[in-house]
Design an enzyme around this catalytic site. Sequence first.
Site, PDB file in Angstrom:
ATOM      1  N   LYS A 192      27.202  71.935  26.699  1.00 50.20           N
ATOM      2  CA  LYS A 192      28.328  71.040  26.998  1.00 50.20           C
ATOM      3  C   LYS A 192      28.555  70.992  28.514  1.00 50.20           C
ATOM      4  O   LYS A 192      28.015  71.816  29.252  1.00 50.20           O
ATOM      5  CB  LYS A 192      29.592  71.519  26.266  1.00 50.20           C
ATOM      6  CG  LYS A 192      29.455  71.475  24.736  1.00 50.20           C
ATOM      7  CD  LYS A 192      29.584  70.069  24.156  1.00 50.20           C
ATOM      8  CE  LYS A 192      28.941  69.905  22.816  1.00 50.20           C
ATOM      9  NZ  LYS A 192      29.714  70.257  21.650  1.00 50.20           N
TER      10      LYS A 192
HETATM   11  C1  PLP Z   1      29.993  70.198  20.216  1.00 51.08           C
HETATM   12  C2  PLP Z   1      31.024  69.411  19.526  1.00 51.08           C
HETATM   13  C3  PLP Z   1      31.964  70.008  18.662  1.00 51.08           C
HETATM   14  C4  PLP Z   1      31.874  71.432  18.209  1.00 51.08           C
HETATM   15  O1  PLP Z   1      31.810  72.393  19.172  1.00 51.08           O
HETATM   16  P1  PLP Z   1      31.161  73.828  18.820  1.00 51.08           P
HETATM   17  O2  PLP Z   1      31.579  74.668  19.982  1.00 51.08           O
HETATM   18  O3  PLP Z   1      29.691  73.643  18.721  1.00 51.08           O
HETATM   19  O4  PLP Z   1      31.767  74.298  17.549  1.00 51.08           O
HETATM   20  C5  PLP Z   1      32.963  69.215  18.133  1.00 51.08           C
HETATM   21  N1  PLP Z   1      33.035  67.906  18.391  1.00 51.08           N
HETATM   22  C6  PLP Z   1      32.150  67.294  19.191  1.00 51.08           C
HETATM   23  C7  PLP Z   1      32.289  65.819  19.447  1.00 51.08           C
HETATM   24  C8  PLP Z   1      31.105  68.015  19.769  1.00 51.08           C
HETATM   25  O5  PLP Z   1      30.223  67.395  20.551  1.00 51.08           O
END
Ligand code: PLP
Length: 388
Positions: A192
Amino acid sequence: MKKIQMVDLQSQYQQIKETVDASIQEVLNTSSYINGPLVHEFQKDLEDYLGVKHVIPCANGTDALQIAMMGLGLEQGDEVITADFTFAATVEVIALLKLTPVLVDVEADTFNIDIEALKKAITPKTKAIVPVHLFGQVANMDAVMEIAKQHNLFVIEDNAQAIGANYTFKDGTQKKAGTIGNVGTTSFFPSKNLGCYGDGGAIFTNDDTLAHTLRGIVNHGMYERYYHDVVGVNSRLDAIQAGVLKAKLPNLDAYCNSRRNAARFYNNAFANNPNIITPTTKSNKTANCNQICDVCDCHVFHQYTLQITNGQRDELHKHLLTKEIPNAIYYPVALHSQKAYKDERYNESDFPVTNELIKTVISLPMHTELEEDQLQFITKTIIDFFNK
Ligand SMILES: *Cc1c(COP(=O)(O)O)cnc(C)c1O
């Protein structure tokens, strides 16, 4: 040329190794691995950066969404509207909590929740809207907030992909993505835009009462040690991850800029190519633009996603792999078509955009360390593919 990667975490780490290593060492020195001082320090730093009263760290972005919904007191049968074109976590937690997910179509240009479809989906049972700021661009929050106010609905921003983005309202005021609704959530998954070196997440709110509730829920529903007032969960950001994030947060704006620079390079290279639609950046700061001018900080390009209009998306995907250019299809299946989330309430005719996007989208390498020769090679390979 350095090997091209979808996300190059190793090269990024090499740039910040000293500060990250020192931060991790600090945690090791304190041996305070859960709820240690670094978790608190990172929380404060992120509150300052976002201009939000409360950041509640937690274990991941999926938990953040779930805890936000628990904290708002949503109950079985309540309808929660979200976008059909997103990562499954958003709809997963709605279903897990036995709330009723209501998926709606997205806009063809921004891939974000379609406002007309959202309005149509509202019923007396609707309790919340979850706009997802997909691929790094903030959804139309002017409209979402207005609709929420009219119908007395909660707004939970899924900001897993857009941390650092700014939203400019029609009246010119600005807020950071994730701090606009009643509550916002994010993920610090390594890939991310602000990623740690494991799992991590956080919840944001300006509501003191809600913040208090959320702090209890993340910690087994405890407000006083061993007194459990509500049913909670165990969802913590560990101190080593907080150390990594504290070291990386000062770079977040620069990271957003690097991503925008790469996006600008791609956009220029693909401009006027009849087979390619480049991402649209929409902002109230400027007229709708397909260029990424420096003022368009509403988009932080978690992904750089093209639409291929001549039916050759899958061929392009394979061709790029043979040239060792990683690329990905986000997302290949609409949520309303996923086995887990199928429902007879849905009609295919309600999802024309998502049903088209799953066949046309392709995401290119996007990260903070892309080099010009890599970008040149990627764009040239794609342009040549269509000229062959
Ligand atoms: C990555 C993501 C999540 C979940 O995050 P995690 O830390 O992997 O649980 C939720 N919503 C969106 C749009 C994402 O891209």
